[in-house]
Design an enzyme around this catalytic site. Structure first.
Site, mmCIF file in Angstrom:
data_model
loop_
_atom_site.group_PDB
_atom_site.id
_atom_site.type_symbol
_atom_site.label_atom_id
_atom_site.label_comp_id
_atom_site.label_asym_id
_atom_site.label_seq_id
_atom_site.Cartn_x
_atom_site.Cartn_y
_atom_site.Cartn_z
ATOM 1 C CB CYS A 61 7.586 -73.764 -50.558
ATOM 2 S SG CYS A 61 7.503 -75.353 -51.392
ATOM 3 C CG HIS A 115 12.642 -70.829 -48.765
ATOM 4 N ND1 HIS A 115 11.430 -71.174 -48.199
ATOM 5 C CD2 HIS A 115 12.701 -71.495 -49.950
ATOM 6 C CE1 HIS A 115 10.797 -72.012 -49.005
ATOM 7 N NE2 HIS A 115 11.538 -72.222 -50.068
ATOM 8 C CD GLU A 149 17.053 -68.081 -48.608
ATOM 9 O OE1 GLU A 149 16.940 -69.315 -48.736
ATOM 10 O OE2 GLU A 149 16.455 -67.421 -47.739
ATOM 11 C CE LYS A 198 11.754 -74.710 -46.132
ATOM 12 N NZ LYS A 198 11.972 -73.285 -45.833
ATOM 13 C CG HIS A 213 10.690 -77.668 -48.014
ATOM 14 N ND1 HIS A 213 9.766 -76.818 -47.448
ATOM 15 C CD2 HIS A 213 10.906 -77.198 -49.273
ATOM 16 C CE1 HIS A 213 9.426 -75.886 -48.325
ATOM 17 N NE2 HIS A 213 10.103 -76.092 -49.435
ATOM 18 C CG PHE A 228 7.662 -75.156 -56.991
ATOM 19 C CD1 PHE A 228 9.003 -74.852 -56.831
ATOM 20 C CD2 PHE A 228 7.289 -76.494 -57.070
ATOM 21 C CE1 PHE A 228 9.965 -75.857 -56.755
ATOM 22 C CE2 PHE A 228 8.237 -77.500 -56.988
ATOM 23 C CZ PHE A 228 9.574 -77.183 -56.833
#
Lengths: 97, 406
Positions: free
Chosen positions: B162, B301, B312, B330, B335, B394
């Site tokens: 991502c 993010h 985060e 997002k 996403h 990831f």
């Protein structure tokens, strides 16, 4: 839909080329080369796969006398003849399901 | 960073669930309403909604590609064309070997997986499409952009899950700084498929708020339960600022900082203290020659998963003490995995250009302990000189970018 019983005609080919490959019908009428239409070697293979799935016929792709530099009308004649000559195979062998 | 190596953002292209083209996406972001909706392509699946890109305008922007390329390639081509036109560049006139293409892609699209698996299972090899490899290989987004836009410089894909899109933009800046190219077309692209949806659902990562798709992507909210699958592409045209000045281009912003780190921790979970994320942001700040208090806004993010948003928030406090105003793109666009970092980089540049932070959708009640100044409900006009954006993939693969006004 064309089946193995109905003949595969110029019109059947045109339908696939226009609908699946997004090539405008008037470009076919101009008789542009396959290359100019965006049908490179991979495109030709995809086209034959699409025809096989529709007709349930297995076309011998390796010795088909077609080149990307060939005008569409000439290539169409070769393809239609190849479909007419091709053996019918078990329904479903050429489509996943 | 020395001035001669400053990188300018001179063109932007966006393909998102809000539409094809920058105006549709920016307008929707400023409205602050989610694009998530029931998706006919996902009917019968555990999560039958997503943020899908409308098909017709993509077909119009990238015609003739559908038979040979999966949608992520068409998205990249459409966004790249928009970005190049926006930059005022002419692909027929530029020095093609000096134009690089770096497009990040998270993974293969799995569009053909069900049909291919069935064909393999039944031994019907003739049914496997001859274009299967070139239509789905992640590098082919950059490949087709290069072919169709006549770019012949370094051409490749970055893949950091991502963070792929942000990694691509950071890497493109490095190519420009190193003098390996004069112009870089850089971004990220991803298309969603039923297999992707099922796989992320099975992992427990997707929101299952099926009764309320538009309320499902709710970063930092106490009721969030996962991310909403999105798709799209974001592409920037980057060039050294001196190159942009010489051709009298008007940049949106300067890309002044890039940081990239690895958590070396877990396949899918972020480090609990966001140590890798913090190091990425600090590295980007150091690269830009800025201190934390110089950053006026963070485009986070913020996926809307329980774990990511919490970590985060912690990471932002770790870097900034009191973090500047934050927003979560997002929440509106879902996403889009490998595309997300690039879309959010583009949104960051637009934020600087317009001096306006778009609101985060669906944030009604922030989770206890998440103490951030998140912009909600309406856009917030604010004087901004520097903006940071974060991307975490990831595998613990992190990227942060810093943009400054010019």
């Amino acid at each position: 839909m064309t089946t193995s019983e109905a003949p595969f005609t110029e019109e059947s080919l045109k339908t696939i080329v226009v609908e699946q490959f997004e090539i405008p019908a008037d470009r076919l009428a101009e008789d542009a080369t396959l290359e100019a239409l965006g049908l490179d070697s991979l495109g030709l293979l995809e086209l034959l796969v699409a025809i096989e799935a529709q007709t349930h016929k297995e076309i011998s792709t390796l010795d088909l006398p077609i080149t990307p530099g060939m005008p569409y009308s000439e290539a169409a004649r070769v393809v239609i003849q190849a479909v007419a000559d091709a053996p019918v195979v078990g329904a479903g062998d050429l489509v996943p399901e | 960073m020395n001035a001669s190596a400053e990188i300018a953002v001179t063109g932007i292209g966006l393909v998102t669930a809000a539409g094809v083209g920058v105006p549709d996406t920016w307008r929707r972001l400023c409205e602050g309403t989610s694009t998530a909706a029931p998706d006919p392509g996902l009917t019968g699946l555990p999560v039958p909604f997503a943020c899908r890109v409308p098909a017709a305008p993509v077909k119009a922007a990238a015609p003739g590609l559908a038979w040979r390329a999966d949608p992520f390639i068409s998205f990249a081509v459409a966004a790249a064309r928009e970005a190049v036109t926006d930059a005022g560049l002419d692909q027929d006139a530029w020095d093609a070997p000096r134009v690089a293409v770096v497009i990040g892609v998270g993974g293969t699209t799995h569009d053909h997986s069900p049909a291919t698996c069935t064909a393999m299972d039944k031994g019907r090899f003739q049914a496997i499409p001859p274009t299967l490899v070139p239509r789905s290989a992640p590098n082919m987004a950059a490949g087709y952009v290069g072919m169709l836009l006549s770019a012949q410089g370094p051409t490749f894909c970055t893949s950091t899950a991502c963070a792929s899109g942000a990694t691509a933009i950071g890497t493109a800046a490095l190519l420009l700084r190193a003098g390996m190219c004069d112009i870089a077309i850089a971004g990220g692209s991803e298309s969603a498929s039923p297999v992707t949806s099922a796989a992320f659902w099975r992992m427990g990562a997707l929101s299952t708020r099926t009764h309320d798709p538009a309320g499902a992507s709710r970063p930092f909210d106490s009721e969030r339960d996962g991310f909403v699958l999105g798709e799209g592409a974001g592409v920037l045209v980057l060039e050294r600022a001196s190159h942009a000045r010489a051709r009298r281009a008007r940049p949106y912003a300067l890309l002044t900082g890039y940081g990239a780190t690895g958590d070396a921790y877990h396949a899918t979970a972020p480090h609990p203290e966001g140590v890798g994320a913090q190091r990425a942001v600090r590295a980007a700040l150091a690269d830009a020659g800025l201190s934390p208090q110089d950053i006026d806004h963070v485009n986070a993010h913020a996926t809307s998963t329980t774990l990511n948003d919490r970590v985060e928030a912690r990471a932002l406090h770790g870097v900034f003490g009191t973090p500047p105003p934050v927003t979560a793109t997002k929440s509106v666009l879902g996403h889009s995995l490998g595309a997300a970092g690039a879309i959010e980089a583009a949104v960051s540049a637009l934020t600087l250009r317009h001096q306006l932070i778009h609101p985060t959708a669906n944030l009604d009640q922030p989770e206890t302990g998440i103490d951030l100044d998140v912009v909600t409900k309406v856009p917030r006009p604010q004087r901004m000189r520097a903006v940071a954006t974060t991307s975490f993939g990831f595998g613990g693969q992190n990227a942060a970018l810093v943009f400054q006004g010019c």
